[in-house]
Design a protein around this motif. Structure first.
Motif, PDB file in Angstrom:
ATOM      1  N   THR A  61       0.835  -1.201   0.000  1.00 24.80           N
ATOM      2  CA  THR A  61       0.000   0.000   0.000  1.00 24.80           C
ATOM      3  C   THR A  61       0.869   1.250   0.000  1.00 24.80           C
ATOM      4  O   THR A  61       1.741   1.392   0.858  1.00 24.80           O
ATOM      5  CB  THR A  61      -0.916   0.017   1.237  1.00 24.80           C
ATOM      6  OG1 THR A  61      -1.761  -1.136   1.210  1.00 24.80           O
ATOM      7  CG2 THR A  61      -1.772   1.276   1.259  1.00 24.80           C
ATOM      8  N   PRO A  62       0.666   2.181  -0.948  1.00 23.25           N
ATOM      9  CA  PRO A  62       1.430   3.433  -0.919  1.00 23.25           C
ATOM     10  C   PRO A  62       1.081   4.249   0.321  1.00 23.25           C
ATOM     11  O   PRO A  62      -0.097   4.393   0.675  1.00 23.25           O
ATOM     12  CB  PRO A  62       0.970   4.152  -2.196  1.00 23.25           C
ATOM     13  CG  PRO A  62       0.369   3.090  -3.061  1.00 23.25           C
ATOM     14  CD  PRO A  62      -0.222   2.099  -2.117  1.00 23.25           C
ATOM     15  N   ASN A  63       2.081   4.773   0.991  1.00 22.45           N
ATOM     16  CA  ASN A  63       1.891   5.643   2.138  1.00 22.45           C
ATOM     17  C   ASN A  63       2.429   7.017   1.791  1.00 22.45           C
ATOM     18  O   ASN A  63       3.612   7.174   1.483  1.00 22.45           O
ATOM     19  CB  ASN A  63       2.625   5.098   3.365  1.00 22.45           C
ATOM     20  CG  ASN A  63       1.961   3.853   3.915  1.00 22.45           C
ATOM     21  OD1 ASN A  63       0.901   3.923   4.506  1.00 22.45           O
ATOM     22  ND2 ASN A  63       2.592   2.699   3.702  1.00 22.45           N
ATOM     23  N   VAL A  64       1.571   8.035   1.824  1.00 23.96           N
ATOM     24  CA  VAL A  64       1.927   9.379   1.389  1.00 23.96           C
ATOM     25  C   VAL A  64       2.047  10.302   2.589  1.00 23.96           C
ATOM     26  O   VAL A  64       1.141  10.386   3.420  1.00 23.96           O
ATOM     27  CB  VAL A  64       0.881   9.932   0.410  1.00 23.96           C
ATOM     28  CG1 VAL A  64       1.202  11.376   0.036  1.00 23.96           C
ATOM     29  CG2 VAL A  64       0.820   9.068  -0.848  1.00 23.96           C
ATOM     30  N   ASN A  65       3.201  10.973   2.690  1.00 21.08           N
ATOM     31  CA  ASN A  65       3.408  12.005   3.697  1.00 21.08           C
ATOM     32  C   ASN A  65       2.845  13.304   3.127  1.00 21.08           C
ATOM     33  O   ASN A  65       3.407  13.881   2.195  1.00 21.08           O
ATOM     34  CB  ASN A  65       4.896  12.144   4.007  1.00 21.08           C
ATOM     35  CG  ASN A  65       5.193  13.151   5.103  1.00 21.08           C
ATOM     36  OD1 ASN A  65       4.510  14.161   5.224  1.00 21.08           O
ATOM     37  ND2 ASN A  65       6.220  12.889   5.889  1.00 21.08           N
TER      38      ASN A  65
END
Length: 597
Positions: A134-138
């Motif tokens: 799963t992409p995790n975006v800051n």
């Protein structure tokens, strides 16, 4: 037989008797050695297999990384597909909407499932797979953290290699609230002699032509003044001109000679970086958007009015043919005949002018010039209203002479890009549906919203500003969303958009005429070839046009309008890359996948 002959014969017999045991001994030794060698090979076979499998697992991991990065740079929206958003402190801020992740913008890439590496397990080596987490975006800096697992092997002989990557956004168009090639007004707008190209102020050509004094330069630069506050980054290939003490978050210029050019002395402006190493080359053509629209979006011909209503839009396009495309399969209904025959999933032309159609499935609309300008109708809502648009050569003209324009207003849901072969005219508020309250637009959205609108014009993006015969403002448009019209002036309009004027500017029509119109509120970015004018001022006081309130949309560090153009750099690049061998490693908050291959 003589004694000598006999003795010789006896000696030969004895030697032959000794040779046979020697040969047998050598044969025995060779046989035993071969057995030991074979036994050792069989004992070492699991080690050999393990090394091969481990190597292939690493190759599978790299294949997954390459596939994801390629897809991400082809379609920047992959960064938000199935993504989870976090603040800089790690606090969760939600996930991308299911309506977005399940749309065609996220098709072509599967997450949280094993994907077979093409061509493996057929003739060479063990089967190979990769797994995209799963992409995790800051949301503070736009960095994207991702775990990609590679696996290879056979039952009971699997090996896992995990890449923990951090990608950082690189597209300068989307990282600045204001991006400019030339920090000067387009000379064509000022009726300067044809061929006056206004070179960068800092170049040898500029100094040789105009001298070192600003008063000798016929091209017009625009100062940043004390009242100007930029909440996002500023970039220009030209010099930065200041008068007073404007406020920049960060500012970069390709001017190698000085941090800024002070026009009135005493400036305390700070430039983050300057020098020709910062120079960026912008594109000058958006026809690629037309190709995308032809393949699966909406393609229109001639002046086209578009009023956005969330997931639908009202369209008037007199020069766009209607009816089933030539060669369309089956019994497809009315479709834009300019679109490829295979595209029957979206109806782009309403049955009656101004009717409602769905926004395109691939999020791309393009308005092109009339194929035959001689037969292009002049039926445009801007015609005969006192409105003007900026023509292809930068000269203000009646709208009926400009054939590839889009006239746009309304609200939009999900990513959408509107491109044109000429200009885009904004004749009403533009905002995102999740900011609409009581019929008006509020502040720009925050994560996890994925609503974003791109406006890409081959020439100019303009705010409509009609005048009466005496050069005065006409009546102000009523407040509220959807109340704009070509026959009224917008008072303190709201524009939520990512604006790109490839060969022109973002500006206000007839900015130097009429009365003040309040504040132009933009939430997004402005990217332009020339510095656009939206007002005139006297001693810092606005006299005509709009005061500016430009706010950077922080989501644009990771969210992009569909197929948005960039200055020639990749959208994403590596900030860090860590390889963890032999085990499955996922980011905090995520579990290792079940059902390993």
């Amino acid at each position: 037989m003589s004694p000598r002959t006999y003795r010789s014969w006896r000696r030969g017999r004895c030697q032959q008797g000794q040779t046979l045991p020697l040969v047998l001994g050598i044969c025995l030794i060779l046989s035993l050695g071969s057995m030991v060698l074979v036994q050792n090979t069989f004992q070492q076979y699991p080690i050999v297999t393990k090394n091969v499998v481990q190597h292939e697992a690493y190759r599978a991991m790299v294949a997954g990384v390459d596939e994801y990065l390629y897809s991400l740079n082809t379609n920047a929206n992959f960064a938000s597909c199935y993504a989870k958003y976090y603040s800089n402190t790690g606090s969760p801020q939600g996930s991308a909407p299911n309506s977005f992740s399940s749309s065609s913008l996220c098709s072509g890439m599967a997450f949280n499932t094993w994907i077979s590496v093409p061509g493996t397990a057929v003739v060479n080596g063990p089967p190979m797979w990769f797994y995209l987490g799963t992409p995790n975006v800051n949301t503070s800096n736009g960095n994207l953290t991702m775990s990609i697992v590679g696996s290879a092997g056979y039952p009971n002989t699997f090996n896992y290699q995990t890449a923990q990557i951090v990608l950082q956004p690189l597209n300068s168009f989307l990282l600045n609230v204001l991006w400019m090639d030339k920090n000067q007004i387009d000379p064509a707008l000022l009726n300067f002699p044809t061929g006056d190209t206004c070179p960068y102020y800092w170049t040898t050509q500029s100094l040789a032509t105009y001298g070192s004094g600003r008063s000798q330069v016929t091209c017009v630069a625009v100062d940043f003044a004390t009242v100007d506050h930029l909440t996002g980054n500023l970039f220009t290939n030209d010099s930065i001109f200041v008068c007073g003490s404007p406020t920049f978050k960060t500012a970069y210029t390709a001017d190698p000679n000085q941090a800024f050019v002070s026009d009135c002395g005493g400036s305390t402006a700070t430039i983050t970086g300057h020098g020709s190493q910062y120079k960026e080359t912008p594109p000058n053509d958006d026809s690629a958007l037309g190709t995308v629209a032809t393949a699966g979006g909406c393609l229109y011909e001639g002046p086209t009015t578009i009023t956005l209503n969330g997931t639908t839009m009202n369209v008037t396009s007199p020069n766009t043919p209607t009816g089933k495309p030539t060669g369309a399969p089956g019994s497809s209904v009315a479709n834009d005949s300019l679109i490829a025959a295979a595209n029957t999933t979206n109806v782009c032309m309403p049955s009656t002018p101004g009717g409602s159609v769905n926004t395109p499935t691939n999020g791309t609309v393009y308005v092109e010039d009339c194929v035959n300008p001689a037969t292009c109708t002049t039926a445009s809502p801007l015609a005969d209203t006192g409105s003007v648009v900026i023509g292809e050569e930068g000269v203000s003209t009646n709208v009926q002479n400009s054939v590839g324009d889009a006239i746009v207003q309304g609200s939009v849901t999900n990513p959408l890009t509107i491109g044109t072969s000429d200009n885009i005219v904004i004749d009403g508020n533009l905002c995102y549906t999740d900011t609409v309250s009581g019929g008006t637009c509020a502040a720009g959205p925050a994560s996890p919203s994925t609503n974003v609108l791109g406006l890409v014009a081959q020439n100019y993006v303009e705010i409509n500003h009609p005048l009466d015969n005496s050069g005065n403002n006409v009546s102000n448009c009523p407040a509220g969303l959807g109340n704009g019209a070509p026959t009224c002036d917008l008072s303190s309009p709201i524009v939520d958009a990512v604006i790109l004027a490839l060969n022109g500017s973002f500006l206000v029509n007839q900015w130097d005429q009429g009365n003040t119109l309040g504040t132009l509120n933009l939430n997004g970015t402005i990217d332009q070839a020339w510095r656009g004018a939206v007002a005139t001022a006297n001693s810092g006081t606005i006299v005509t046009g709009y005061a500016k309130n430009y706010v950077y949309d922080l989501r644009l560090t990771y969210l992009s309008p569909p197929y948005y153009l960039n200055p020639g750099t990749s959208q994403w690049g590596f900030a860090s890359f860590t390889d963890v061998a032999g085990s499955c490693k996922m980011p905090t908050g995520q579990t290792c996948p079940t059902g390993y291959p």
